[in-house]
Design a protein around this motif. Structure first.
Motif, PDB file in Angstrom:
ATOM      1  N   TYR A  11     -26.976  10.071   0.299  1.00 10.51           N
ATOM      2  CA  TYR A  11     -27.136  10.257  -1.140  1.00 10.51           C
ATOM      3  C   TYR A  11     -26.199   9.260  -1.807  1.00 10.51           C
ATOM      4  N   GLY A  12     -26.756   8.140  -2.230  1.00  8.30           N
ATOM      5  CA  GLY A  12     -25.906   7.082  -2.764  1.00  8.30           C
ATOM      6  C   GLY A  12     -25.018   6.536  -1.662  1.00  8.30           C
ATOM      7  N   GLN A  13     -23.713   6.587  -1.897  1.00 10.00           N
ATOM      8  CA  GLN A  13     -22.742   6.094  -0.920  1.00 10.00           C
ATOM      9  C   GLN A  13     -22.282   7.182   0.050  1.00 10.00           C
ATOM     10  N   VAL A  14     -22.802   8.374  -0.118  1.00  9.57           N
ATOM     11  CA  VAL A  14     -22.401   9.489   0.750  1.00  9.57           C
ATOM     12  C   VAL A  14     -23.379   9.590   1.920  1.00  9.57           C
ATOM     13  N   HIS A  15     -22.896   9.347   3.121  1.00 15.13           N
ATOM     14  CA  HIS A  15     -23.722   9.407   4.326  1.00 15.13           C
ATOM     15  C   HIS A  15     -23.638  10.822   4.910  1.00 15.13           C
ATOM     16  N   VAL A  16     -24.690  11.591   4.719  1.00 19.22           N
ATOM     17  CA  VAL A  16     -24.687  12.987   5.172  1.00 19.22           C
ATOM     18  C   VAL A  16     -25.033  13.089   6.652  1.00 19.22           C
ATOM     19  N   LEU A  17     -26.089  12.382   7.059  1.00 14.37           N
ATOM     20  CA  LEU A  17     -26.480  12.337   8.467  1.00 14.37           C
ATOM     21  C   LEU A  17     -26.383  10.897   8.949  1.00 14.37           C
ATOM     22  N   ARG A  18     -25.744  10.698  10.097  1.00 12.49           N
ATOM     23  CA  ARG A  18     -25.455   9.340  10.564  1.00 12.49           C
ATOM     24  C   ARG A  18     -26.102   9.034  11.921  1.00 12.49           C
ATOM     25  N   GLY A  19     -27.232   9.654  12.200  1.00 15.57           N
ATOM     26  CA  GLY A  19     -27.873   9.439  13.493  1.00 15.57           C
ATOM     27  C   GLY A  19     -27.815  10.688  14.349  1.00 15.57           C
ATOM     28  N   VAL A 242     -12.718  19.611  19.372  1.00 18.95           N
ATOM     29  CA  VAL A 242     -13.575  18.440  19.198  1.00 18.95           C
ATOM     30  C   VAL A 242     -13.653  17.996  17.751  1.00 18.95           C
ATOM     31  N   VAL A 243     -13.592  18.931  16.814  1.00 21.38           N
ATOM     32  CA  VAL A 243     -13.624  18.559  15.403  1.00 21.38           C
ATOM     33  C   VAL A 243     -12.269  18.034  14.954  1.00 21.38           C
ATOM     34  N   GLY A 244     -11.206  18.709  15.381  1.00 25.17           N
ATOM     35  CA  GLY A 244      -9.871  18.309  14.979  1.00 25.17           C
ATOM     36  C   GLY A 244      -9.504  16.932  15.461  1.00 25.17           C
ATOM     37  N   SER A 245     -10.061  16.536  16.599  1.00 26.43           N
ATOM     38  CA  SER A 245      -9.744  15.225  17.156  1.00 26.43           C
ATOM     39  C   SER A 245     -10.437  14.101  16.409  1.00 26.43           C
ATOM     40  N   ARG A 246     -11.345  14.473  15.499  1.00 25.43           N
ATOM     41  CA  ARG A 246     -12.113  13.458  14.762  1.00 25.43           C
ATOM     42  C   ARG A 246     -11.786  13.460  13.264  1.00 25.43           C
ATOM     43  N   GLY A 247     -10.713  14.122  12.900  1.00 28.67           N
ATOM     44  CA  GLY A 247     -10.327  14.134  11.504  1.00 28.67           C
ATOM     45  C   GLY A 247     -10.986  15.231  10.736  1.00 28.67           C
ATOM     46  N   THR A 248     -10.867  15.208   9.430  1.00 29.72           N
ATOM     47  CA  THR A 248     -11.420  16.244   8.574  1.00 29.72           C
ATOM     48  C   THR A 248     -12.662  15.751   7.882  1.00 29.72           C
ATOM     49  N   ASP A 249     -13.460  16.711   7.311  1.00 33.67           N
ATOM     50  CA  ASP A 249     -14.656  16.338   6.575  1.00 33.67           C
ATOM     51  C   ASP A 249     -14.286  15.582   5.313  1.00 33.67           C
ATOM     52  N   ASN A 250     -15.228  14.750   4.865  1.00 35.26           N
ATOM     53  CA  ASN A 250     -15.039  14.039   3.593  1.00 35.26           C
ATOM     54  C   ASN A 250     -15.273  14.992   2.453  1.00 35.26           C
TER      55      ASN A 250
END
Length: 250
Positions: A11-19, A242-250
């Protein structure tokens, strides 16, 4: 029954699904687990033909959702985050109305069978406004099953329910799969995925970062020894690791 490959949506510059890639076996319960904003509802909307992807493909019941959306809609049912029931009508009237809209014969009989199946017979002729949250949700799922669709999408079906209501919905979902219905369930509740799913995928920042059975996911973390007693990791441990190792949500 469901096959998703390389699904992307922005949605614009917000990538919701990335593959996004995953598959759901016929007659199984597949849980798409993720935090708020992870993209779970976007996936469901694409699969239900309510939203078009920017890239990638998705097939439901062997049908391409982009090329043949009308055929996909005939094969699925969608239950959203909030019960779509008419509170002015009775439980029976809600079901009869849906059956008539689907042009089914003997709508009263269809309604009666679903009321029995979901334990709502005694409340069938009461206005839905008098139902508890769990009863409304069960009625909502029953309405989704009018016409016996082979695939049902449940988008966070226990949001806002008390513990008893959640258990009632869990029982309904298990019964669906037991009868051969393929269920794709989105949830942010770890215990819900652990209780219900045959297979679990964790969606984080627009990508599936792990996908497997509960046993397979637990094997991602080593057991913890406490006073010489081996402790197996829970799904919550796996999710946070697994989530914590990849940072937080935007």
């Amino acid at each position: 029954m469901i096959e998703v490959k390389g699904l992307q949506k922005s949605y614009g510059q917000v990538h919701v699904l990335r593959g996004v890639d995953f598959e759901v076996a016929t007659g199984s319960i597949f849980a798409l687990l993720g935090s708020n904003g992870a993209g779970k509802t976007t996936v469901v909307k694409i699969l239900a033909t309510l939203l078009k992807p920017d890239a990638g493909t998705a097939r439901v019941h062997g049908i391409d959702v982009a090329r043949r959306p009308a055929d996909v809609r005939n094969a699925i049912s969608l239950t959203g985050q909030f019960a779509a029931v008419d509170e002015i009508l009775t439980g029976r009237e809600n079901l009869v109305l849906v059956a008539q809209l689907r042009h089914l014969k003997r709508a009263d009989r269809v309604a009666g069978e679903l009321l029995t199946r979901f334990g709502l017979t005694e409340a069938a002729d009461r206005k839905v406004a008098t139902y508890s949250g769990g009863m409304r949700r069960r009625l909502d799922i029953a309405m989704s099953l009018v016409g016996n669709p082979p695939v049902i999408f449940l988008d966070e079906p226990t949001t806002g329910l008390d513990p008893q209501g959640r258990i009632e919905v869990w029982q309904c979902v298990k019964e669906l799969a037991g009868r051969g219905t393929t269920v794709l369930l989105t949830t942010q509740y770890l215990d819900e995925a652990e209780q219900l799913a045959d297979r679990i995928a964790i969606l984080h920042e627009g990508r599936i970062i792990v996908d497997g059975t509960l046993t397979e996911l637990k094997q991602l973390l080593p057991p913890v020894k406490v006073e010489y007693v081996e402790k197996q990791p829970t799904l919550e441990d796996v999710f946070l690791a697994v989530v914590g190792s990849r940072g937080t949500d935007n």
